[in-house]
Design a protein around this motif. Structure first.
Motif, PDB file in Angstrom:
ATOM      1  N   LYS A  40       0.877  -1.070  -0.010  1.00  0.00           N
ATOM      2  CA  LYS A  40      -0.114   0.166  -0.016  1.00  0.00           C
ATOM      3  C   LYS A  40       0.880   1.303  -0.030  1.00  0.00           C
ATOM      4  O   LYS A  40       1.796   1.338   0.785  1.00  0.00           O
ATOM      5  N   GLU A  42       1.647   4.713   1.068  1.00  0.00           N
ATOM      6  CA  GLU A  42       0.882   5.317   2.369  1.00  0.00           C
ATOM      7  C   GLU A  42       0.626   6.919   1.878  1.00  0.00           C
ATOM      8  O   GLU A  42      -0.221   7.428   2.756  1.00  0.00           O
ATOM      9  N   THR A  43       1.015   7.455   0.887  1.00  0.00           N
ATOM     10  CA  THR A  43       0.508   8.726   0.327  1.00  0.00           C
ATOM     11  C   THR A  43      -0.690   8.850  -0.287  1.00  0.00           C
ATOM     12  O   THR A  43      -1.661   9.368  -0.123  1.00  0.00           O
ATOM     13  N   PHE A  45      -2.684   5.955  -0.988  1.00  0.00           N
ATOM     14  CA  PHE A  45      -3.723   4.945  -0.467  1.00  0.00           C
ATOM     15  C   PHE A  45      -3.905   4.106  -1.813  1.00  0.00           C
ATOM     16  O   PHE A  45      -5.147   3.540  -1.765  1.00  0.00           O
ATOM     17  N   SER A 210      -1.226  -1.188   5.777  1.00  0.00           N
ATOM     18  CA  SER A 210      -0.018  -0.609   5.936  1.00  0.00           C
ATOM     19  C   SER A 210       0.872  -1.636   5.247  1.00  0.00           C
ATOM     20  O   SER A 210       0.980  -2.901   5.588  1.00  0.00           O
ATOM     21  N   GLN A 212       4.009  -1.538   6.456  1.00  0.00           N
ATOM     22  CA  GLN A 212       5.365  -1.099   7.208  1.00  0.00           C
ATOM     23  C   GLN A 212       5.695  -2.468   8.035  1.00  0.00           C
ATOM     24  O   GLN A 212       6.690  -2.376   8.226  1.00  0.00           O
TER      25      GLN A 212
END
Length: 438
Positions: A40, A42-43, A45, A210, A212
């Protein structure tokens, strides 16, 4: 250029596959399912996957957006070099297989994306809302098998068809070079893979909230689906609802009378804390002009609702939130209802807000949206109801967006024409963010 995370992941994949192949027989067993990762951005989406294409000795790594409604695969070929690439000529069987094809010529020397007497197919850029005519070609793709828990052998898929773009202008994200379409077409990503390996005509997505803490999943060919640390095969607990065929195509290029190749389901009603949200039920049906109904989309970040549905949903949600002493604050565009996050304590399933149930066709089938999927953090100490007003006359009444689909397993069975749906994985203390490399 691929991200460092992409490079490291695929490097580990290659090491695993090499070690497996070296220790096994020269002929690999038929895979039971194929796996690809999901990340994904993160900026923006958006969700994208990574695959390798080209000569197996020196493949090119491609990051491509995942589009459930996309009919084919295309990516930027301006720096694509492969000795195994072959273009499709006009009138060839490969060209006839592709919908909406045309014959194109080129004044330059024949190279990928520029050849005379070449089959061209139309590709749609969702973000700039325009069509381009792109060269149709084929090359070897490298994919990985899975047992539903970890990544296994690497396999070559020869003659995988895609089209070459001269630019990816307008695509979101730093790493995306094209688009992988998952629609109900012969040219889609899962259709070509399942056809080559003679796998079941089904695929599953597990979209991460996410990247991460790990990657999400694409499974082509069916389960099992293991979501560690849970030991159960999640494919055994999916509930199913019919996939609905919209009789009128909803993509921007189609023939008259052609049905849509996107994925629709029947939402029968919406409930908040067990109370029905009142709006015209006719909006939930698809009429003879293809208007109405509910579509599933990975390209829309947040669910879009026809105005009357949206307004009543917001009104009822605000009322229920107030009963739970959740304080409303000034709205943050584009969201219509926002709240003080300190008044909605965080739980294993996100902010403690009223549950939203999408009641689907089937025997007591419902998709329950907890706080993690119904709310989004807009700014410090502010969370907002993650739905967007789609106006009074949208083509589709409800477009289920990515945020609402995260951390659910969605299995699209094209033979049975059903959608298999898990409950939120967060309930079971797991998610769609994990590693398949163990």
């Amino acid at each position: 250029m691929a991200s460092s995370q992409t490079l490291s992941t695929l490097f580990i994949f290659s090491l695993l596959s090499f070690s497996y192949a070296a220790s096994g027989s020269s002929k690999l067993p038929k895979p039971k399912a194929i796996y690809l990762p999901i990340r994904k951005n993160e900026t923006t989406f958006q969700y994208y996957t990574t695959f390798e294409s080209g000569n197996p000795q020196v493949p090119t790594m491609i990051d491509a957006l995942i589009d459930l409604g996309g009919p084919s695969v295309w990516f930027d070929c301006t720096s694509y070099v492969s000795s195994s690439y072959k273009r499709a000529t006009c009138g060839s069987n490969r060209c006839k297989k592709a919908d909406w094809s045309a014959c194109i010529d080129c004044d330059s020397s024949p190279i990928p994306r520029c050849s005379n007497n070449t089959c061209g197919i139309f590709a749609f850029n969702h973000f700039r809302q325009y069509l381009t005519l792109q060269e149709l070609g084929e090359d070897t793709m490298i994919v990985y098998s899975t047992n539903g828990q970890s990544v296994g052998f690497s396999y070559d898929v020869p003659k995988f068809q895609f089209s070459c773009s001269l630019t990816v202008e307008g695509l979101t994200g730093d790493h995306t070079q094209g688009l992988a379409g998952f629609a109900r077409t012969k040219m889609s990503f899962p259709s070509q893979i399942s056809s080559y390996f003679k796998l079941a005509k089904k695929f599953a997505l597990c979209l991460p909230s996410s990247s991460q803490n790990g990657l999400g999943d694409i499974f082509i060919g069916g389960g099992p689906y293991y979501m560690l640390p849970r030991p159960e095969d999640q494919s055994l607990s999916l509930v199913t609802t019919p996939l609905v065929v919209n009789p009128i195509a909803t993509n921007p290029f189609f023939s008259e009378g052609e049905p849509s190749n996107e994925y629709f389901i029947n939402v029968k009603q919406i409930e908040i804390s067990g109370k029905r949200v009142a709006f015209s039920q006719s909006l939930l049906s698809i009429d003879k002009n293809g208007v109405g109904g509910t579509k599933i989309s990975t390209m829309v970040p947040y669910t879009i609702l026809q105005s009357s549905i949206y307004n009543r949903l917001v009104k009822d949600f605000v009322k229920e939130a107030a009963l739970n002493n959740i304080k409303r604050v000034k709205s943050v565009a584009p969201f219509g209802a926002c709240f003080d996050s300190k008044t909605a304590p965080n739980t294993i399933t996100g902010p403690a807000v009223p549950n939203i149930d999408l009641v689907l066709e089937g025997n007591t089938v419902r998709m329950r949206l907890y706080g993690a999927n119904s709310m989004v953090k807009a700014k410090k100490n502010v969370i907002c109801l993650a739905f967007i007003d789609g106006g009074t006359v949208p083509t589709t009444s409800i477009v289920l967006g990515g945020h609402q689909l995260e951390n659910y397993i969605l299995e699209f069975d094209l033979t049975a024409s059903t959608l298999g749906l898990s409950s939120s994985l967060l309930v079971w203390n797991t998610s769609c963010s994990h590693s398949r490399l163990s």
